[in-house]
Scaffold this motif. Sequence first.
Motif, PDB file in Angstrom:
ATOM      1  N   GLN A  58       0.818  -1.200   0.000  1.00 49.70           N
ATOM      2  CA  GLN A  58       0.000   0.000   0.000  1.00 49.70           C
ATOM      3  C   GLN A  58       0.860   1.261   0.000  1.00 49.70           C
ATOM      4  N   GLU A  59       2.055   1.187   0.580  1.00 48.66           N
ATOM      5  CA  GLU A  59       2.932   2.350   0.658  1.00 48.66           C
ATOM      6  C   GLU A  59       3.738   2.533  -0.624  1.00 48.66           C
ATOM      7  N   ASN A  60       4.002   1.454  -1.357  1.00 43.68           N
ATOM      8  CA  ASN A  60       4.848   1.504  -2.544  1.00 43.68           C
ATOM      9  C   ASN A  60       4.010   1.363  -3.809  1.00 43.68           C
ATOM     10  N   GLN A  61       3.113   2.286  -4.041  1.00 44.54           N
ATOM     11  CA  GLN A  61       2.252   2.210  -5.205  1.00 44.54           C
ATOM     12  C   GLN A  61       2.804   3.110  -6.302  1.00 44.54           C
ATOM     13  N   ALA A  62       2.863   2.576  -7.511  1.00 50.52           N
ATOM     14  CA  ALA A  62       3.364   3.333  -8.647  1.00 50.52           C
ATOM     15  C   ALA A  62       2.222   4.117  -9.285  1.00 50.52           C
ATOM     16  N   THR A  63       2.590   5.181  -9.959  1.00 52.57           N
ATOM     17  CA  THR A  63       1.591   5.963 -10.669  1.00 52.57           C
ATOM     18  C   THR A  63       1.581   5.548 -12.135  1.00 52.57           C
TER      19      THR A  63
ATOM     20  N   TYR B 287      -2.706   8.621 -12.897  1.00 51.44           N
ATOM     21  CA  TYR B 287      -3.557   7.785 -12.059  1.00 51.44           C
ATOM     22  C   TYR B 287      -2.730   7.230 -10.914  1.00 51.44           C
ATOM     23  N   LYS B 288      -3.299   7.222  -9.737  1.00 52.41           N
ATOM     24  CA  LYS B 288      -2.664   6.598  -8.590  1.00 52.41           C
ATOM     25  C   LYS B 288      -3.750   5.839  -7.847  1.00 52.41           C
ATOM     26  N   ASP B 289      -3.468   4.583  -7.535  1.00 52.19           N
ATOM     27  CA  ASP B 289      -4.439   3.775  -6.822  1.00 52.19           C
ATOM     28  C   ASP B 289      -4.421   4.168  -5.350  1.00 52.19           C
ATOM     29  N   VAL B 290      -5.377   4.998  -4.976  1.00 50.81           N
ATOM     30  CA  VAL B 290      -5.491   5.449  -3.596  1.00 50.81           C
ATOM     31  C   VAL B 290      -6.687   4.748  -2.983  1.00 50.81           C
ATOM     32  N   GLN B 291      -6.449   4.104  -1.868  1.00 48.17           N
ATOM     33  CA  GLN B 291      -7.527   3.401  -1.187  1.00 48.17           C
ATOM     34  C   GLN B 291      -7.917   4.170   0.064  1.00 48.17           C
ATOM     35  N   PRO B 292      -9.183   4.129   0.422  1.00 47.37           N
ATOM     36  CA  PRO B 292      -9.605   4.789   1.645  1.00 47.37           C
ATOM     37  C   PRO B 292      -8.928   4.151   2.856  1.00 47.37           C
ATOM     38  N   PRO B 293      -8.732   4.911   3.928  1.00 49.24           N
ATOM     39  CA  PRO B 293      -8.064   4.361   5.112  1.00 49.24           C
ATOM     40  C   PRO B 293      -8.770   3.144   5.699  1.00 49.24           C
TER      41      PRO B 293
ATOM     42  N   ARG C 171      -7.640   0.049   3.800  1.00 49.85           N
ATOM     43  CA  ARG C 171      -6.297  -0.362   4.203  1.00 49.85           C
ATOM     44  C   ARG C 171      -6.315  -1.011   5.576  1.00 49.85           C
ATOM     45  N   LEU C 172      -7.129  -0.457   6.495  1.00 44.88           N
ATOM     46  CA  LEU C 172      -7.232  -1.032   7.833  1.00 44.88           C
ATOM     47  C   LEU C 172      -7.807  -2.440   7.781  1.00 44.88           C
ATOM     48  N   LEU C 173      -8.876  -2.638   7.010  1.00 43.56           N
ATOM     49  CA  LEU C 173      -9.487  -3.961   6.910  1.00 43.56           C
ATOM     50  C   LEU C 173      -8.547  -4.967   6.261  1.00 43.56           C
ATOM     51  N   ARG C 174      -7.813  -4.543   5.233  1.00 43.46           N
ATOM     52  CA  ARG C 174      -6.854  -5.459   4.594  1.00 43.46           C
ATOM     53  C   ARG C 174      -5.721  -5.815   5.539  1.00 43.46           C
ATOM     54  N   ARG C 175      -5.268  -4.846   6.316  1.00 45.84           N
ATOM     55  CA  ARG C 175      -4.212  -5.133   7.278  1.00 45.84           C
ATOM     56  C   ARG C 175      -4.714  -6.087   8.366  1.00 45.84           C
TER      57      ARG C 175
END
Length: 103
Positions: free
Chosen positions: A49-54, A75-81, A84-88
Amino acid sequence: MRAAVWNARAALLYSLGGWTMLGAMLHYNSSSSGGAESGGGPENESDPQENQATHKEVFTRETPLGFKVTTVITYKDVQPPITRLLRRMTSFFDSNDSPPSEN
């Protein structure tokens, strides 16, 4: 009397869930911002999630007057917090070491 007892139980359950979610989000935000301030520890380097390419798209067209118009869309794949919390949270229960799927 039964309605009052049911109402008290529902209010207790609702408040417990709300405070749990608020506490989890505060904990997540404080732990993620602490890693960013320290320069990105080893746990942030492997986090997908921290190393996302554009992804950039460049469109060029020419107008009838001879001007060239270039449009760059990034474009950048930005996910809502919360995602990210649920995936973690689900990664703790996942047995393999691969990142969670995007679907």
